[in-house]
Scaffold this motif. Structure first.
Motif, mmCIF file in Angstrom:
data_model
loop_
_atom_site.group_PDB
_atom_site.id
_atom_site.type_symbol
_atom_site.label_atom_id
_atom_site.label_comp_id
_atom_site.label_asym_id
_atom_site.label_seq_id
_atom_site.Cartn_x
_atom_site.Cartn_y
_atom_site.Cartn_z
ATOM 1 N N ALA A 93 -6.378 -0.717 -6.901
ATOM 2 C CA ALA A 93 -6.667 -1.819 -5.976
ATOM 3 C C ALA A 93 -7.050 -3.097 -6.715
ATOM 4 O O ALA A 93 -7.221 -4.137 -6.091
ATOM 5 C CB ALA A 93 -7.796 -1.417 -5.024
ATOM 6 N N VAL A 128 -8.831 4.621 -8.022
ATOM 7 C CA VAL A 128 -8.602 3.751 -6.867
ATOM 8 C C VAL A 128 -9.014 2.313 -7.178
ATOM 9 O O VAL A 128 -8.377 1.362 -6.721
ATOM 10 C CB VAL A 128 -9.279 4.258 -5.567
ATOM 11 N N ILE A 162 0.816 -1.198 0.000
ATOM 12 C CA ILE A 162 0.000 0.000 0.000
ATOM 13 C C ILE A 162 0.857 1.259 0.000
ATOM 14 O O ILE A 162 0.684 2.112 -0.836
ATOM 15 C CB ILE A 162 -0.968 -0.010 1.208
ATOM 16 N N LEU A 181 -7.497 8.607 -0.694
ATOM 17 C CA LEU A 181 -7.789 8.001 0.611
ATOM 18 C C LEU A 181 -9.042 8.624 1.228
ATOM 19 O O LEU A 181 -9.861 7.920 1.819
ATOM 20 C CB LEU A 181 -6.585 8.151 1.551
ATOM 21 N N ILE A 209 -6.677 0.473 5.589
ATOM 22 C CA ILE A 209 -6.768 1.856 5.112
ATOM 23 C C ILE A 209 -7.917 2.557 5.817
ATOM 24 O O ILE A 209 -7.860 3.746 6.105
ATOM 25 C CB ILE A 209 -6.958 1.894 3.580
ATOM 26 N N ILE A 210 -8.981 1.801 6.075
ATOM 27 C CA ILE A 210 -10.158 2.370 6.754
ATOM 28 C C ILE A 210 -10.438 1.576 8.008
ATOM 29 O O ILE A 210 -9.978 0.490 8.192
ATOM 30 C CB ILE A 210 -11.398 2.404 5.847
ATOM 31 N N ALA A 261 -9.754 -2.179 1.120
ATOM 32 C CA ALA A 261 -9.298 -1.127 2.033
ATOM 33 C C ALA A 261 -9.269 -1.610 3.483
ATOM 34 O O ALA A 261 -8.347 -1.287 4.235
ATOM 35 C CB ALA A 261 -10.195 0.101 1.892
ATOM 36 N N ARG A 262 -10.252 -2.405 3.864
ATOM 37 C CA ARG A 262 -10.262 -2.942 5.235
ATOM 38 C C ARG A 262 -9.155 -3.971 5.437
ATOM 39 O O ARG A 262 -8.502 -3.985 6.484
ATOM 40 C CB ARG A 262 -11.628 -3.557 5.538
ATOM 41 N N ASP A 307 -16.756 4.302 2.088
ATOM 42 C CA ASP A 307 -17.016 3.372 3.193
ATOM 43 C C ASP A 307 -18.147 3.877 4.086
ATOM 44 O O ASP A 307 -18.901 3.085 4.646
ATOM 45 C CB ASP A 307 -15.743 3.162 4.010
ATOM 46 N N ILE A 364 -12.022 7.100 -0.571
ATOM 47 C CA ILE A 364 -12.260 5.720 -0.110
ATOM 48 C C ILE A 364 -12.989 5.722 1.233
ATOM 49 O O ILE A 364 -13.958 4.978 1.433
ATOM 50 C CB ILE A 364 -10.937 4.931 -0.012
ATOM 51 N N LYS A 365 -12.545 6.569 2.153
ATOM 52 C CA LYS A 365 -13.177 6.630 3.474
ATOM 53 C C LYS A 365 -14.628 7.089 3.381
ATOM 54 O O LYS A 365 -15.493 6.593 4.094
ATOM 55 C CB LYS A 365 -12.366 7.537 4.403
ATOM 56 N N GLU A 386 -6.352 -3.956 4.031
ATOM 57 C CA GLU A 386 -5.087 -3.221 4.039
ATOM 58 C C GLU A 386 -5.020 -2.205 5.184
ATOM 59 O O GLU A 386 -4.067 -1.437 5.270
ATOM 60 C CB GLU A 386 -4.891 -2.495 2.710
#
Length: 188
Positions: A170, A166, A124, A133, A187-188, A182-183, A140, A136-137, A185
């Motif tokens: 990914a 993204v 990552i 980022l 990230i969130i 993302a989870r 989510d 992405i958040k 990794e």
């Protein structure tokens, strides 16, 4: 690999993973997690004999050298109508000019095995920009493209570009896969 059948059969999971190149252990683990998630999400429709997972990673031989292997996992039905898992390891070192850990999801369609998806775990580090980022958040959190655009004070076109970028980085096809990635990794 040079190991006897008895040596290989007696390996614990920990011992098996100790044969995997140290740089490949985390990505291989993520590939196995991906396989488990695909099976879990599709358990009601997944016909085990219709799918094959093919992993690529490096493994140490008995002589201590590392080779790139193709680790194919398939399920067949035996004579007693029970599902039996089979693993086929092949040395593909000479075939691979470029190496990356990955897993391919293959499915039988019209009696032909076809690759339907490929999962490639990546480091990552600096994979995503700070803005990506943020997007992405917000994805989510369930925000729509319009809501994300308003929250970040950017155009909806820019939001769509960030989502496209993204997803490509990914190696995912949709928001659900992006959030799972993302989870995994953290990230969130």
């Amino acid at each position: 690999l040079g190991y006897s059948v008895e040596q290989f059969r007696s390996l614990s999971m920990e011992a098996y993973f100790s044969l995997i190149h140290h740089e490949d252990i985390k990505p291989v683990t993520k590939c196995f997690d991906y396989m488990k998630s695909v099976v879990a999400e599709n358990s009601s429709i997944l016909l085990p004999t219709k799918f094959r997972f093919v992993f690529y990673y490096r493994m140490r031989t008995l002589t201590g050298n590392f080779i790139t292997i193709r680790d194919e996992k398939l399920i067949i039905k035996n004579q007693m109508n029970r599902h039996v898992g089979i693993t086929l390891l092949s040395n593909v070192s000479k075939d691979n000019l470029y190496f990356t850990v990955k897993v391919e999801l293959n499915k039988y369609l019209d009696n032909h095995l076809v690759k339907v998806h490929e999962f490639v775990p990546r480091a990552i580090g600096n994979m995503f920009t700070n803005r990506e980022l943020e997007v992405i958040k917000l994805i989510d959190q369930g925000l729509s493209n319009i809501d994300i655009a308003e929250r970040l004070n950017i155009s909806i076109h820019t939001v769509k570009n960030h989502r496209k970028n993204v997803s490509k980085k990914a190696n995912v096809r949709n928001s659900l896969e992006l959030i799972r990635f993302a989870r995994n990794e953290n990230i969130i």
